[in-house]
Motif scaffolding. Structure first.
Motif, short mmCIF file in Angstrom:
data_model
loop_
_atom_site.label_atom_id
_atom_site.label_comp_id
_atom_site.label_asym_id
_atom_site.label_seq_id
_atom_site.Cartn_x
_atom_site.Cartn_y
_atom_site.Cartn_z
N ASP A 192 0.68 -1.22 -0.27
CA ASP A 192 -0.04 0.05 0.08
C ASP A 192 0.94 1.30 -0.08
N ALA A 193 2.00 1.41 0.61
CA ALA A 193 2.80 2.50 0.90
C ALA A 193 3.78 2.81 -0.52
N LEU A 194 3.99 1.70 -1.04
CA LEU A 194 4.71 1.77 -2.32
C LEU A 194 3.66 2.12 -3.43
N ASP A 195 2.41 1.80 -3.42
CA ASP A 195 1.43 2.19 -4.26
C ASP A 195 1.18 3.88 -4.13
N TRP A 196 1.25 4.08 -2.87
CA TRP A 196 0.99 5.68 -2.75
C TRP A 196 2.30 6.42 -3.20
N LEU A 197 3.31 5.92 -3.12
CA LEU A 197 4.62 6.54 -3.64
C LEU A 197 4.71 6.46 -5.25
N ALA A 198 4.34 5.33 -5.70
CA ALA A 198 3.94 5.32 -7.24
C ALA A 198 3.26 6.35 -7.46
N GLY A 199 2.10 6.84 -6.74
CA GLY A 199 1.02 7.78 -7.18
C GLY A 199 1.76 9.18 -6.87
N GLU A 200 2.57 9.23 -6.25
CA GLU A 200 3.56 10.58 -5.81
C GLU A 200 4.71 10.94 -6.85
N GLY A 201 4.95 9.71 -7.74
CA GLY A 201 5.93 9.65 -8.61
C GLY A 201 7.26 9.33 -8.07
N VAL A 202 7.48 8.71 -7.13
CA VAL A 202 8.45 8.35 -6.50
C VAL A 202 9.08 7.31 -7.14
N ILE A 203 8.29 6.24 -7.61
CA ILE A 203 8.66 4.94 -8.23
C ILE A 203 7.78 4.63 -9.11
N ARG A 204 8.05 3.64 -10.34
CA ARG A 204 7.35 3.30 -11.24
C ARG A 204 6.43 2.13 -10.70
N ARG A 205 5.15 2.30 -11.16
CA ARG A 205 4.16 1.37 -10.55
C ARG A 205 4.46 -0.04 -11.30
N ASP A 206 4.75 -0.05 -12.54
CA ASP A 206 5.07 -1.27 -13.19
C ASP A 206 6.29 -2.00 -12.53
N ARG A 207 7.01 -1.48 -11.89
CA ARG A 207 8.34 -2.14 -11.05
C ARG A 207 8.03 -2.65 -9.79
N ILE A 208 6.59 -2.45 -9.36
CA ILE A 208 6.33 -3.05 -7.97
C ILE A 208 5.71 -4.43 -7.84
N LEU A 209 6.59 -5.52 -7.33
CA LEU A 209 5.90 -6.89 -7.47
C LEU A 209 4.88 -7.18 -6.41
N HIS A 210 3.56 -6.65 -6.78
CA HIS A 210 2.55 -7.03 -5.75
C HIS A 210 2.14 -8.38 -5.52
#
Length: 262
Positions: A192-210
């Protein structure tokens, strides 16, 4: 590279008598980075960033035991005459993914094809000869305690202004140095935190292994089913096999797409 806080804390770490620190409440005030209400953040020498890493393993935050282990290792390294870079590398790796959690973690990554994307035979080598490919991290780099106890991810990080600020200050700084890495969240609250950070442009969403089950022993049934070591009909009521199937299929497809785009 940003300026390291370690230069401010080096002498404090050297002087610290860890035998006198038995609980989070015993951590000297000199290590306090910030406090808001029930929450407190304390310095840990976790500023080492392996900029060659292609996989970032992301936990919630270091706990009290990890804080002590890291400071003990930093003291040992400084006593041996190590330079700052070596001290910080050793402190961050102290105790990372040791014990039974490691083989489960390796098997999960291999099951979805991370080793193929990395160009190695198995992710088992990420902990020895291929250690240069991995960064062990946390969404909250410095330990967070709530009422003097380890913060466990609840309430969610993104809903708390103090924790959001810490994520954007420390984790975002690290992520900027690793723009093309894969991010492996260790648990739902980290996802959930990484998703929020992706929304803030911190990391790429397609690079998160949910969707990978947490590799801890407490999650043994979910891990076993994800890896095909247990049949669906034998699962207990607490394990949703259909949900795990969907997660596995999604992760394999995600890694296939990333492999094709290399």
């Amino acid at each position: 590279m940003p300026e390291l806080l370690f230069s401010r804390y080096r002498a404090r770490i050297q002087r610290l008598d860890l035998a006198q620190v038995a609980t989070p409440a015993d951590i000297p005030e000199a290590f306090l980075l910030g406090r808001e209400g029930r929450y407190s953040a304390h310095y840990i020498p976790f500023e080492s960033v392996n900029t060659a890493a292609r996989v970032v393993v992301v936990g919630i935050t270091p706990g009290f035991v990890q804080w002590k282990n890291a400071l003990r290792e930093a003291q040992r390294q400084m006593k041996a005459g190590a330079g700052d870079d070596a001290v910080l590398r050793a402190a961050r790796l102290a105790g990372a993914f040791s014990g039974a959690i490691r083989p489960n973690f390796v098997a999960l990554l291999d099951a979805v094809g991370v080793q193929r994307w990395l160009g190695i035979a198995s992710c088992a080598t990420l902990f020895d000869q291929d250690a240069g490919l991995v960064q062990v991290s946390a969404v909250l780099r410095h330990p967070i305690f709530v009422d003097g106890k380890n913060y466990s991810g609840s309430p969610p990080m993104a809903r708390n202004a103090f924790l959001r600020g810490l994520m954007l200050r420390w984790f975002a700084e690290e992520a900027r140095l690793l723009p093309d890495a894969l991010y492996v969240p260790m648990g739902g609250s980290v996802s959930d935190a990484l998703d929020w950070l992706a929304g803030e442009g911190v990391i790429r969403r397609d690079r998160i292994l949910h969707g990978l089950p947490h590799p801890s022993g407490a999650n043994a049934e979910r891990v076993a089913y994800f890896l095909g070591r247990k049949e669906k009909k034998t699962l207990s009521a607490k394990t949703n096999g259909t949900q795990i199937d969907a997660a596995r299929e999604g992760l394999v497809a995600q890694m296939d797409a990333l492999f094709a785009d290399r």
